[in-house]
Design a protein around this motif. Sequence first.
Motif, PDB file in Angstrom:
ATOM      1  N   LEU A  14      49.519  36.982  35.179  1.00  0.00           N
ATOM      2  CA  LEU A  14      48.739  37.578  36.262  1.00  0.00           C
ATOM      3  C   LEU A  14      47.414  36.837  36.437  1.00  0.00           C
ATOM      4  O   LEU A  14      46.985  36.544  37.556  1.00  0.00           O
ATOM      5  N   GLU A  15      46.773  36.507  35.334  1.00  0.00           N
ATOM      6  CA  GLU A  15      45.502  35.795  35.412  1.00  0.00           C
ATOM      7  C   GLU A  15      45.674  34.410  36.035  1.00  0.00           C
ATOM      8  O   GLU A  15      44.841  33.958  36.815  1.00  0.00           O
ATOM      9  N   MET A  16      46.765  33.731  35.689  1.00  0.00           N
ATOM     10  CA  MET A  16      46.986  32.374  36.190  1.00  0.00           C
ATOM     11  C   MET A  16      47.130  32.354  37.707  1.00  0.00           C
ATOM     12  O   MET A  16      46.661  31.436  38.379  1.00  0.00           O
ATOM     13  N   ARG A  17      47.788  33.351  38.265  1.00  0.00           N
ATOM     14  CA  ARG A  17      47.912  33.432  39.720  1.00  0.00           C
ATOM     15  C   ARG A  17      46.650  34.008  40.354  1.00  0.00           C
ATOM     16  O   ARG A  17      46.253  33.618  41.455  1.00  0.00           O
ATOM     17  N   LYS A  18      45.981  34.902  39.658  1.00  0.00           N
ATOM     18  CA  LYS A  18      44.772  35.523  40.200  1.00  0.00           C
ATOM     19  C   LYS A  18      43.691  34.480  40.481  1.00  0.00           C
ATOM     20  O   LYS A  18      42.949  34.582  41.462  1.00  0.00           O
ATOM     21  N   ARG A  19      43.649  33.452  39.641  1.00  0.00           N
ATOM     22  CA  ARG A  19      42.654  32.393  39.835  1.00  0.00           C
ATOM     23  C   ARG A  19      42.869  31.698  41.188  1.00  0.00           C
ATOM     24  O   ARG A  19      41.925  31.289  41.857  1.00  0.00           O
ATOM     25  N   VAL A  20      44.128  31.564  41.587  1.00  0.00           N
ATOM     26  CA  VAL A  20      44.449  30.976  42.886  1.00  0.00           C
ATOM     27  C   VAL A  20      44.065  31.930  44.012  1.00  0.00           C
ATOM     28  O   VAL A  20      43.383  31.554  44.983  1.00  0.00           O
ATOM     29  N   PHE A  76      45.311  42.842  40.976  1.00  0.00           N
ATOM     30  CA  PHE A  76      46.162  42.185  39.998  1.00  0.00           C
ATOM     31  C   PHE A  76      46.257  43.106  38.789  1.00  0.00           C
ATOM     32  O   PHE A  76      45.391  43.093  37.908  1.00  0.00           O
ATOM     33  N   ALA A  77      47.291  43.909  38.785  1.00  0.00           N
ATOM     34  CA  ALA A  77      47.412  44.940  37.764  1.00  0.00           C
ATOM     35  C   ALA A  77      48.885  45.227  37.497  1.00  0.00           C
ATOM     36  O   ALA A  77      49.758  44.934  38.304  1.00  0.00           O
ATOM     37  N   TYR A  78      49.134  45.809  36.333  1.00  0.00           N
ATOM     38  CA  TYR A  78      50.480  46.234  35.972  1.00  0.00           C
ATOM     39  C   TYR A  78      50.381  47.543  35.201  1.00  0.00           C
ATOM     40  O   TYR A  78      49.322  47.908  34.682  1.00  0.00           O
ATOM     41  N   ARG A  79      51.493  48.248  35.128  1.00  0.00           N
ATOM     42  CA  ARG A  79      51.536  49.477  34.345  1.00  0.00           C
ATOM     43  C   ARG A  79      52.978  49.729  33.890  1.00  0.00           C
ATOM     44  O   ARG A  79      53.921  49.133  34.446  1.00  0.00           O
ATOM     45  N   PRO A  80      53.188  50.597  32.904  1.00  0.00           N
ATOM     46  CA  PRO A  80      54.551  50.899  32.466  1.00  0.00           C
ATOM     47  C   PRO A  80      55.376  51.493  33.606  1.00  0.00           C
ATOM     48  O   PRO A  80      54.847  52.202  34.469  1.00  0.00           O
ATOM     49  N   VAL A  81      56.668  51.202  33.624  1.00  0.00           N
ATOM     50  CA  VAL A  81      57.529  51.675  34.715  1.00  0.00           C
ATOM     51  C   VAL A  81      57.639  53.195  34.722  1.00  0.00           C
ATOM     52  O   VAL A  81      57.922  53.795  35.772  1.00  0.00           O
ATOM     53  N   ASP A  82      57.406  53.835  33.576  1.00  0.00           N
ATOM     54  CA  ASP A  82      57.494  55.289  33.535  1.00  0.00           C
ATOM     55  C   ASP A  82      56.165  55.955  33.868  1.00  0.00           C
ATOM     56  O   ASP A  82      55.971  57.146  33.635  1.00  0.00           O
ATOM     57  N   GLY A 100      51.698  55.897  34.128  1.00  0.00           N
ATOM     58  CA  GLY A 100      50.563  55.648  33.244  1.00  0.00           C
ATOM     59  C   GLY A 100      49.458  54.915  33.977  1.00  0.00           C
ATOM     60  O   GLY A 100      49.519  54.705  35.197  1.00  0.00           O
ATOM     61  N   SER A 101      48.448  54.524  33.251  1.00  0.00           N
ATOM     62  CA  SER A 101      47.289  53.886  33.854  1.00  0.00           C
ATOM     63  C   SER A 101      47.577  52.429  34.200  1.00  0.00           C
ATOM     64  O   SER A 101      48.322  51.740  33.493  1.00  0.00           O
ATOM     65  N   TRP A 102      46.980  51.980  35.287  1.00  0.00           N
ATOM     66  CA  TRP A 102      47.074  50.575  35.666  1.00  0.00           C
ATOM     67  C   TRP A 102      46.193  49.738  34.745  1.00  0.00           C
ATOM     68  O   TRP A 102      45.070  50.123  34.429  1.00  0.00           O
ATOM     69  N   VAL A 103      46.693  48.600  34.327  1.00  0.00           N
ATOM     70  CA  VAL A 103      45.915  47.637  33.546  1.00  0.00           C
ATOM     71  C   VAL A 103      45.456  46.547  34.495  1.00  0.00           C
ATOM     72  O   VAL A 103      46.256  45.753  34.993  1.00  0.00           O
ATOM     73  N   ASN A 104      44.167  46.540  34.822  1.00  0.00           N
ATOM     74  CA  ASN A 104      43.615  45.528  35.724  1.00  0.00           C
ATOM     75  C   ASN A 104      43.315  44.247  34.959  1.00  0.00           C
ATOM     76  O   ASN A 104      42.711  44.281  33.891  1.00  0.00           O
ATOM     77  N   VAL A 105      43.737  43.132  35.516  1.00  0.00           N
ATOM     78  CA  VAL A 105      43.588  41.827  34.856  1.00  0.00           C
ATOM     79  C   VAL A 105      42.420  41.079  35.476  1.00  0.00           C
ATOM     80  O   VAL A 105      42.282  41.024  36.707  1.00  0.00           O
ATOM     81  N   GLU A 106      41.583  40.505  34.638  1.00  0.00           N
ATOM     82  CA  GLU A 106      40.441  39.705  35.088  1.00  0.00           C
ATOM     83  C   GLU A 106      40.576  38.286  34.569  1.00  0.00           C
ATOM     84  O   GLU A 106      41.098  38.059  33.481  1.00  0.00           O
ATOM     85  N   GLU A 147      35.639  35.572  35.985  1.00  0.00           N
ATOM     86  CA  GLU A 147      35.214  36.849  36.557  1.00  0.00           C
ATOM     87  C   GLU A 147      34.335  37.616  35.573  1.00  0.00           C
ATOM     88  O   GLU A 147      33.357  38.274  35.972  1.00  0.00           O
ATOM     89  N   ILE A 148      34.663  37.503  34.293  1.00  0.00           N
ATOM     90  CA  ILE A 148      33.864  38.174  33.263  1.00  0.00           C
ATOM     91  C   ILE A 148      32.524  37.469  33.081  1.00  0.00           C
ATOM     92  O   ILE A 148      31.478  38.113  32.936  1.00  0.00           O
ATOM     93  N   ASP A 149      32.549  36.126  33.099  1.00  0.00           N
ATOM     94  CA  ASP A 149      31.329  35.360  32.853  1.00  0.00           C
ATOM     95  C   ASP A 149      30.363  35.367  34.036  1.00  0.00           C
ATOM     96  O   ASP A 149      29.156  35.237  33.850  1.00  0.00           O
ATOM     97  N   PHE A 150      30.906  35.499  35.271  1.00  0.00           N
ATOM     98  CA  PHE A 150      30.057  35.445  36.473  1.00  0.00           C
ATOM     99  C   PHE A 150      30.350  36.651  37.377  1.00  0.00           C
ATOM    100  O   PHE A 150      30.828  36.500  38.499  1.00  0.00           O
ATOM    101  N   PRO A 151      30.060  37.855  36.895  1.00  0.00           N
ATOM    102  CA  PRO A 151      30.421  39.052  37.672  1.00  0.00           C
ATOM    103  C   PRO A 151      29.690  39.170  38.994  1.00  0.00           C
ATOM    104  O   PRO A 151      30.208  39.763  39.938  1.00  0.00           O
ATOM    105  N   GLY A 152      28.484  38.604  39.092  1.00  0.00           N
ATOM    106  CA  GLY A 152      27.699  38.767  40.306  1.00  0.00           C
ATOM    107  C   GLY A 152      28.168  37.927  41.463  1.00  0.00           C
ATOM    108  O   GLY A 152      28.060  38.336  42.619  1.00  0.00           O
TER     109      GLY A 152
END
Length: 697
Positions: free
Chosen positions: A441-447, A463-469, A471-477, A481-486
């Motif tokens: 997910l991260e590799m495509r998110k960069r594009v 860009f997120a995934y979650r269990p098929v049954d 539950g909470s979405w897991v957002n991918v960064e 994105e972490i180093d330059f949030p602004g």
Amino acid sequence: MDDLDRKLNDAFPGYVVRKDLVKQVRGNAAVPSYVLEFLLGQNCATDDEEQIKLGIERVKDILAKHYVQRAEAGAIRSDIKQTGFQRVIDKVSVVLNEKRDAYEATFENLGISRVLVDSDTVKNNRRLLVSGVWCIADLSYSANEAKDESPYLLQKLKPIQMSRFDFEGYAEKRGNFTMDEWIDVLIRSIGLDPSQMGKRAKLFQLTRLVTYCERNYNLIELGPKGTGKSHVYSEFSPHGILISGGEVTPAKLFVNNSTGRIGLVGYWDCVAFDEFAGKNKRPKADIVDIMKNYMANKSFSRGIEQVTAEASMVFVGNTSHDIAYMINFSDLFEDLPTVYHDPAFIDRLHAYIPGWEMDIIRGDMFSSDFGFIVDYLAEALRHTRALDYSELYRDHFELSDTLSTRDKDGIQKTFSGLMKIIFPNKEVTTEEIAEILEFCLEMRKRVKDSLYRIDETFSRVQFAYRPVDGGSWVNVETLEEIDFPGTYHARDLVPLEGESVDEAVIEVAEDHSGTTVQEVSAERVSVPAIEEKTLFEGHKAYRENQRGVSFDGLFGDYLKGARRIEIIDPYIRSFHQCRNLMELLEVALRYFDYKAPSLEVHLVTGPDDYDVAKQRDYLDQIANAMAPLGLDFTYEIDMSGIIHARHLKIDDSWDILLDRGLDIFQKFDSGNAFAIENRMPEMRRVRQFEVTYLKKD
């Protein structure tokens, strides 16, 4: 040999080779590594030292006798004439001479051409017709007076690659290894030392291999010079070709309309463009249009006919600025030629490898352990090209509906490729699937995030995934994105006309939850209000290769006013680990209240497995250095070997749990006084680690 070497030799006898042998036999032979390993595999595929020595001598003898050096080509041609026969190792290409109705071979180093080749040889090795293949050939000589015929006769031609491959046996034996062990085997097989890399860096290396096991996979890697971007495409596999300079004609790449001959994409599994970046390059518009159509539809036009092909496309190039500049002032594709800095082209890329996270290749990064003969691994990857492993995640996880079809296609192709590489037997846990899926997910998110910045018609998606049954979405960064949030999601980085930089604001889209992200000044600096700081309590996780981390940032605020600190870390043993301890004590001194009589710091660690005396010497030197400054440093070495948990206990106030202890930084050149990592810890890359801050009652 270590345990992994023995395990690999036991599971794959005859298909592994010690990787440092390539350097020993190469000499001045300018041949790809897979050619040398093909010969080593025939002579040195053993763990017996005596047999390895004999095998090295045989390979050296073969190269000395049969490899054609360009400077000696005339002498070798004379030898063939005088003796009537010679076996040579050379790069051979074949063309069809319609006038003679015959196939004719050209030997690149030997400097001969128009050597007749039988149709069956060409039929079985069609790559001979495009760009040439390294071969072992038997040549004889028979003089003739015909002007259009060569006196050299080809008796036998054998391309240098494996003739048979047992995929079922390969996949079954994969079950003898854990995920981490298998990844290390693959990294060693590429020729690198896995102990020099973190998990994330290893996955980047393996992503380069996806182009060999996934059909029509479009990958880009941009980064600094010297990170080994093109090595895998020039040295690793006989099924890939590297185009130097990044430029090629439509006739050579796709189809020659005058002759009807299919180009490179019809014969190779992977076509890589080296030195692809460069704003001054002016590729022809027609090849760009054909390439975009091929990358999207796996086909191209030949007159009135549509032709399909399976070759993956790789684009590698150097960046002219660091990541901070690209995020704050341009975009990740800024160095591409203008015709390729096009949303239509960029959107067709399935993944982006951030080359700035890859280490510059150093001499100590090469492996001297056992790994697969690269030709064996190349055949394993090639065998899986027709298979689809993307269904492995669908039984466990679902992707966000906001992702476009191309987003999902890129994620699934990267996931399928990495599954084929790491789990060819499909025996994988749910946790391992989640780890690989998040990376994809991260590799495509960069594009996609770059497209959001480049073209205003693109909007941000989740860009997120979650269990098929459920539950909470897991957002991918992404790490950027972490180093330059602004500024990471900023679209307009240029102040409006008439505004000063201080007045300009950046338009930022809404985040995933629908709340508006705070507007950030164009200075890209967030200045918090001056207020009393509340110390964080809870859990923090840091990603591999993340920067901006230091002991001061992690612990400084918690050390203010401290009187006693207890450090429990079983791995304060080697020089760099003791250096980390010293840096932590420097932070403690920085926040020490000198009105107090002293600051007590006690270390509990484990013994060095090789040299406890040297370990004690390091710790004694630290104690002696700290004593005049009012810091009373003591230590004990627990010989029982039962301590495993790692803590930083500060008075009776805080217990900070450290899953990696103090060993959080990746290797850097600590001996270079001018290395910025020595002066500024925040510029170092970190290993993946977690910290939990617990406040005591």
